[in-house]
Write an enzyme that holds these catalytic residues in place. Sequence first.
Site, PDB file in Angstrom:
ATOM      1  CB  CYS A   1      41.540  49.820  43.905  1.00 28.66           C
ATOM      2  SG  CYS A   1      43.293  49.623  43.597  1.00 28.66           S
TER       3      CYS A   1
ATOM      4  CG  ASN B   1      34.990  40.231  46.159  1.00 30.34           C
ATOM      5  OD1 ASN B   1      35.792  41.121  46.467  1.00 30.34           O
ATOM      6  ND2 ASN B   1      35.354  39.180  45.463  1.00 30.34           N
TER       7      ASN B   1
ATOM      8  CG  MET C   1      40.633  40.494  39.756  1.00 31.55           C
ATOM      9  SD  MET C   1      41.024  38.865  40.426  1.00 31.55           S
ATOM     10  CE  MET C   1      40.460  37.786  39.120  1.00 31.55           C
TER      11      MET C   1
HETATM   12  C1  LIG Z   1      45.823  40.741  40.622  1.00 26.98           C
HETATM   13  C2  LIG Z   1      44.564  41.352  41.159  1.00 26.98           C
HETATM   14  C3  LIG Z   1      44.053  42.469  40.543  1.00 26.98           C
HETATM   15  C4  LIG Z   1      42.870  43.056  41.006  1.00 26.98           C
HETATM   16  N1  LIG Z   1      42.348  44.112  40.319  1.00 26.98           N
HETATM   17  C5  LIG Z   1      41.149  44.619  40.704  1.00 26.98           C
HETATM   18  C6  LIG Z   1      40.510  45.636  39.948  1.00 26.98           C
HETATM   19  O1  LIG Z   1      41.013  46.093  38.907  1.00 26.98           O
HETATM   20  N2  LIG Z   1      39.308  46.095  40.377  1.00 26.98           N
HETATM   21  C7  LIG Z   1      38.694  45.591  41.503  1.00 26.98           C
HETATM   22  O2  LIG Z   1      37.592  46.008  41.850  1.00 26.98           O
HETATM   23  N3  LIG Z   1      39.279  44.634  42.234  1.00 26.98           N
HETATM   24  C8  LIG Z   1      40.477  44.130  41.855  1.00 26.98           C
HETATM   25  N4  LIG Z   1      41.040  43.130  42.577  1.00 26.98           N
HETATM   26  C9  LIG Z   1      40.371  42.645  43.812  1.00 26.98           C
HETATM   27  C10 LIG Z   1      39.409  41.517  43.501  1.00 26.98           C
HETATM   28  O3  LIG Z   1      38.407  41.960  42.611  1.00 26.98           O
HETATM   29  C11 LIG Z   1      38.712  41.025  44.768  1.00 26.98           C
HETATM   30  O4  LIG Z   1      37.959  42.074  45.330  1.00 26.98           O
HETATM   31  C12 LIG Z   1      39.687  40.542  45.826  1.00 26.98           C
HETATM   32  O5  LIG Z   1      40.732  39.775  45.270  1.00 26.98           O
HETATM   33  C13 LIG Z   1      38.943  39.709  46.877  1.00 26.98           C
HETATM   34  O6  LIG Z   1      38.191  38.675  46.275  1.00 26.98           O
HETATM   35  P1  LIG Z   1      38.759  37.167  46.095  1.00 26.98           P
HETATM   36  O7  LIG Z   1      39.135  36.688  47.463  1.00 26.98           O
HETATM   37  O8  LIG Z   1      37.618  36.400  45.488  1.00 26.98           O
HETATM   38  O9  LIG Z   1      39.951  37.259  45.219  1.00 26.98           O
HETATM   39  C14 LIG Z   1      42.218  42.520  42.133  1.00 26.98           C
HETATM   40  C15 LIG Z   1      42.738  41.385  42.745  1.00 26.98           C
HETATM   41  C16 LIG Z   1      43.897  40.796  42.277  1.00 26.98           C
HETATM   42  C17 LIG Z   1      44.429  39.570  42.959  1.00 26.98           C
END
Ligand SMILES: Cc1cc2nc3c(=O)[nH]c(=O)nc-3n(C[C@H](O)[C@H](O)[C@H](O)COP(=O)(O)O)c2cc1C
Length: 314
Positions: A83, A194, A1
Amino acid sequence: MMERTDRHYRYFMRQLTGRTLLYTEMVVCAALLHGDRDRLLGFDALEHPIALQLGGDDPATLAACARIAADWGYDEVNLNVGCPSDRVRDGQFGACLMAQPERVAACVAAMREAVSIPVTVKHRIGIDDRDAYEDMADFVRIVAAAGCDRFSVHARKAWLQGLSPKENRQVPPLRYGDVYRLKAEFPHLAIEINGGITTLEGARTCLGQGVDAVMIGRAAYDRPYLFSAVDQEWFGEPTPPRSRHGAVEAMYPYVEAWLMKGGRLNQIARHLLNLFTDCPGSRAWKRHITERATQPGAGVEVLQEALALVPPLP
Ligand SMILES: Cc1cc2nc3c(=O)[nH]c(=O)nc-3n(C[C@H](O)[C@H](O)[C@H](O)COP(=O)(O)O)c2cc1C
């Protein structure tokens, strides 16, 4: 992230779990080829197993970057097809690539050819109006044929116009059923789910539906201690979880080494802020670090003082 899972966060997480696969922030290929590789790729041996996530859409460039990742010792290279940010979309990579499965397949094939470490893809269940289950299944079928070793599926579609990246993590509803169906229809593929999973019970429920793995994003940052039980409960490690206090103390030598190299305390300390979430003393812990860790010359004593404000926990 992005802005979250940098090397310091990962090193800190390794105080809580030795076995969970950790991912880097997304590194854009152009930056990797032309930028400061130490800053973009540097990691500590303790961080294994670790996947480098790449952002790009050109097979030859991604292959070159995958090779660099393997040379640096990464355990896996992961392509970001999830993304939705404008910047990424304008570069024609990230989630918009879901509309071009053949292109993603060419990228995966080129990376596979270039390295022997696993090549994986993180994607959404759909984008814009291309959000039927069949669209995702087609995407996965085509990319799997190119040799993708695992699909990490964010169980939400993304709207490429009109929603911010943050809204795209909240507004489109979660459709876990699509991911379970994917696994049921492609049992030979490794499918990781995820999105919105915030507890180990939640993760267990998902695994009970047949998927191979669970990826936790925001909760891993907002509640890092969640992972303290994972090695023992899921990976069968004999060692009991480390206490929160123990995890902080285990960071001291790392902090000192980083400061000796000219680094700043807050680069590390900011990732520890959420360690005591929901515990007595959490507010004092956060306040002390927030006020002191950015001051010139701040050292490990800031963490020690902050820790003394938190009562020992059972
Ligand atoms: C601050 C932030 C940065 C993120 N950066 C990335 C990233 O660089 N690459 C990616 O695949 N997902 C990124 N994500 C998405 C997360 O990997 C994930 O797919 C998304 O938050 C949903 O999962 P969760 O509900 O467990 O957070 C980011 C999420 C957040 C909140």
